[in-house]
Design a protein around this motif. Sequence first.
Motif, PDB file in Angstrom:
ATOM      1  N   PRO A 104       2.714   1.661   4.917  1.00  0.00           N
ATOM      2  CA  PRO A 104       2.003   2.891   5.260  1.00  0.00           C
ATOM      3  C   PRO A 104       2.852   3.772   6.173  1.00  0.00           C
ATOM      4  O   PRO A 104       3.362   3.280   7.176  1.00  0.00           O
ATOM      5  N   LEU A 105       2.980   5.047   5.865  1.00  0.00           N
ATOM      6  CA  LEU A 105       3.657   5.973   6.788  1.00  0.00           C
ATOM      7  C   LEU A 105       2.886   6.004   8.095  1.00  0.00           C
ATOM      8  O   LEU A 105       1.668   5.895   8.070  1.00  0.00           O
ATOM      9  N   PRO A 106       3.559   6.130   9.255  1.00  0.00           N
ATOM     10  CA  PRO A 106       4.975   6.495   9.395  1.00  0.00           C
ATOM     11  C   PRO A 106       5.970   5.354   9.221  1.00  0.00           C
ATOM     12  O   PRO A 106       7.166   5.592   9.358  1.00  0.00           O
ATOM     13  N   LEU A 107       5.513   4.129   8.943  1.00  0.00           N
ATOM     14  CA  LEU A 107       6.452   3.022   8.777  1.00  0.00           C
ATOM     15  C   LEU A 107       7.272   3.218   7.510  1.00  0.00           C
ATOM     16  O   LEU A 107       6.748   3.646   6.482  1.00  0.00           O
ATOM     17  N   LYS A 108       8.547   2.876   7.614  1.00  0.00           N
ATOM     18  CA  LYS A 108       9.435   2.987   6.458  1.00  0.00           C
ATOM     19  C   LYS A 108      10.181   1.678   6.265  1.00  0.00           C
ATOM     20  O   LYS A 108      10.732   1.128   7.230  1.00  0.00           O
ATOM     21  N   LEU A 112       9.302  -6.800   9.559  1.00  0.00           N
ATOM     22  CA  LEU A 112       8.430  -6.129   8.585  1.00  0.00           C
ATOM     23  C   LEU A 112       9.183  -5.206   7.634  1.00  0.00           C
ATOM     24  O   LEU A 112       9.009  -5.280   6.410  1.00  0.00           O
ATOM     25  N   ARG A 113      10.019  -4.327   8.200  1.00  0.00           N
ATOM     26  CA  ARG A 113      10.706  -3.343   7.350  1.00  0.00           C
ATOM     27  C   ARG A 113      11.693  -4.022   6.397  1.00  0.00           C
ATOM     28  O   ARG A 113      11.986  -3.512   5.322  1.00  0.00           O
ATOM     29  N   TYR A 169      -3.342  -1.336  10.005  1.00  0.00           N
ATOM     30  CA  TYR A 169      -3.233  -0.041   9.321  1.00  0.00           C
ATOM     31  C   TYR A 169      -4.312   0.155   8.264  1.00  0.00           C
ATOM     32  O   TYR A 169      -4.288   1.148   7.555  1.00  0.00           O
ATOM     33  N   TYR A 179      -2.495  -5.534   8.945  1.00  0.00           N
ATOM     34  CA  TYR A 179      -3.939  -5.460   9.181  1.00  0.00           C
ATOM     35  C   TYR A 179      -4.338  -4.230   9.981  1.00  0.00           C
ATOM     36  O   TYR A 179      -5.387  -3.631   9.759  1.00  0.00           O
ATOM     37  N   MET A 204       0.857  -1.195   0.000  1.00  0.00           N
ATOM     38  CA  MET A 204       0.000   0.000   0.000  1.00  0.00           C
ATOM     39  C   MET A 204       0.884   1.233   0.000  1.00  0.00           C
ATOM     40  O   MET A 204       2.092   1.161   0.245  1.00  0.00           O
ATOM     41  N   ASN A 205       0.279   2.356  -0.265  1.00  0.00           N
ATOM     42  CA  ASN A 205       0.978   3.628  -0.077  1.00  0.00           C
ATOM     43  C   ASN A 205      -0.046   4.631   0.448  1.00  0.00           C
ATOM     44  O   ASN A 205      -1.137   4.239   0.880  1.00  0.00           O
ATOM     45  N   GLU A 206       0.306   5.903   0.421  1.00  0.00           N
ATOM     46  CA  GLU A 206      -0.579   6.908   1.029  1.00  0.00           C
ATOM     47  C   GLU A 206      -1.886   7.084   0.249  1.00  0.00           C
ATOM     48  O   GLU A 206      -2.834   7.711   0.735  1.00  0.00           O
TER      49      GLU A 206
END
Lengths: 297, 297
Positions: free
Chosen positions: B273-277, B254-255, B49, B47, B13-15
Amino acid sequence: MFSGLSAFPLTPMNEHGLDEAAFARLIELLVAANVDSIGVLGSTGNYAYLTMVERARVLRLAVEHAGNVPVIAGIGALRTRDVLTLAEDAQSAGADGVLLPPMSYQKLSADEVFGLYETVAHELSLPLCVYDNPGTTQFVFSDELHGQIAQLPNVASIKIPGVPGDAAEARSRVDRLRAQIPSRVTVGVSGDGLAANGLNAGCDAWYSVIGGVFPATALAITRAAQAGNAQEATRLSERLQPLWQLFSEYGGSLRVVAAAAELRGLVERPCLPLPLKALSGEGRHRLAELIDELELS
Amino acid sequence: MFSGLSAFPLTPMNEHGLDEAAFARLIELLVAANVDSIGVLGSTGNYAYLTMVERARVLRLAVEHAGNVPVIAGIGALRTRDVLTLAEDAQSAGADGVLLPPMSYQKLSADEVFGLYETVAHELSLPLCVYDNPGTTQFVFSDELHGQIAQLPNVASIKIPGVPGDAAEARSRVDRLRAQIPSRVTVGVSGDGLAANGLNAGCDAWYSVIGGVFPATALAITRAAQAGNAQEATRLSERLQPLWQLFSEYGGSLRVVAAAAELRGLVERPCLPLPLKALSGEGRHRLAELIDELELS
């Protein structure tokens, strides 16, 4: 707005939805008590358990019933995308400030947390309070990171999770943080049991859970500390030791203040979203006695 | 369904939204590799997010592309109310089983967690796997609580967070749990770095993060253990030590697997999904080299 007593009310709800009438009554109780600000949709306001639509509704009700008392809106969410939407909602609803915790499911890195605050701070037109609460967010701020975030536009306060019990250590903890942040940024203490210590150590605000259900009791402590009467603030807080004891025995303040609001008849029972359960049984019985004995109000 | 290799894909996913095409490709990759089941909307599937609508869509895509491979749907949510809705969605989408973590914002008590599983188990018509992952849920199950939950209707498996590194201790850990639960309930290990140990110690399943992006690599370990070749399973896992090292250096799997999926061209960048990078910089560079050197696939 980010000084004095900031009272954090519950958002009463059950499996069918929000109890809007009870929520409005809680706001009116805080206005009548003359708290310095109202922090809605914080952890005590169960922000994490509500949909975006429910949160917008709660905020509108708060602003509608708060009169001249400033309203601080919690805008925490797992996704930056949702935080930005909530910030817009806060602005359009007429909130006076926002409160942002680095809510997490996957534990966040310092870099990710900074990125969140940077993005949000630049989009905001309201003052922001950084919500530091490792107990619910699993994120531990360093003072260095607080310092970096405090430089961002619109950052106006930091809600710290507590201070040491020892007065000198509490003062040195607050001083250490202040050395990292601009003077325009206030420091507010949470963790009710040590709030008097925090105020006596120079915190500008008490972000208060009991303030949301017993505002007069919380105000007495706050006003004593603000008047420079540290001893009286400490005495009033130590009187409440049996209440702080319940908080630590029953997994924090939420389940206890929920039961307190039920016992006082301010909300219906249940008022927490399942799987959360308010204090019951023996603990609830002790709480009922305490409310009478300590004349909590 | 709750045995062998259960592969947990990302939900890219993205923003702006879900990358449905990339998600469908990930599912097809797992089907082609012949994994034993696919666990969608677990922690690796982010899930927490996603909105309820997005989760329903992801699940439908998974079922549509999974062919004959059983699909296990994550139904975790902060509120019991939402978990019940997700359980219904899982049933109507045609999932084969569900996976339920005791997701929390306020840390849950054992009584609250039991109440959640009890309510859901009685409403379900699908087999349920209990998801024990203190790293993301903040809840630590006792074996006694596992035993109580395992008696509930529809409970079919327990996903444990890991086993000790020592082979004898791993076996005794699994045996201790088995002594508390009915024999119909399988035990599956997660925590990829110790999965070979878990399988060798008698776990029935590996609930696998790397299985979602490197299914052949994960299957080789699983099949060796299933054939009773403990030494080979251990050797294959120890070969991946530099990958497990990245997991522990960069805050979990995950990252790293997100970056791996990006590097393999399976998903676009960013996919979290932000804030995750996803992993970047030096760590990402090491990961790219590892994928080649270890022939991860």
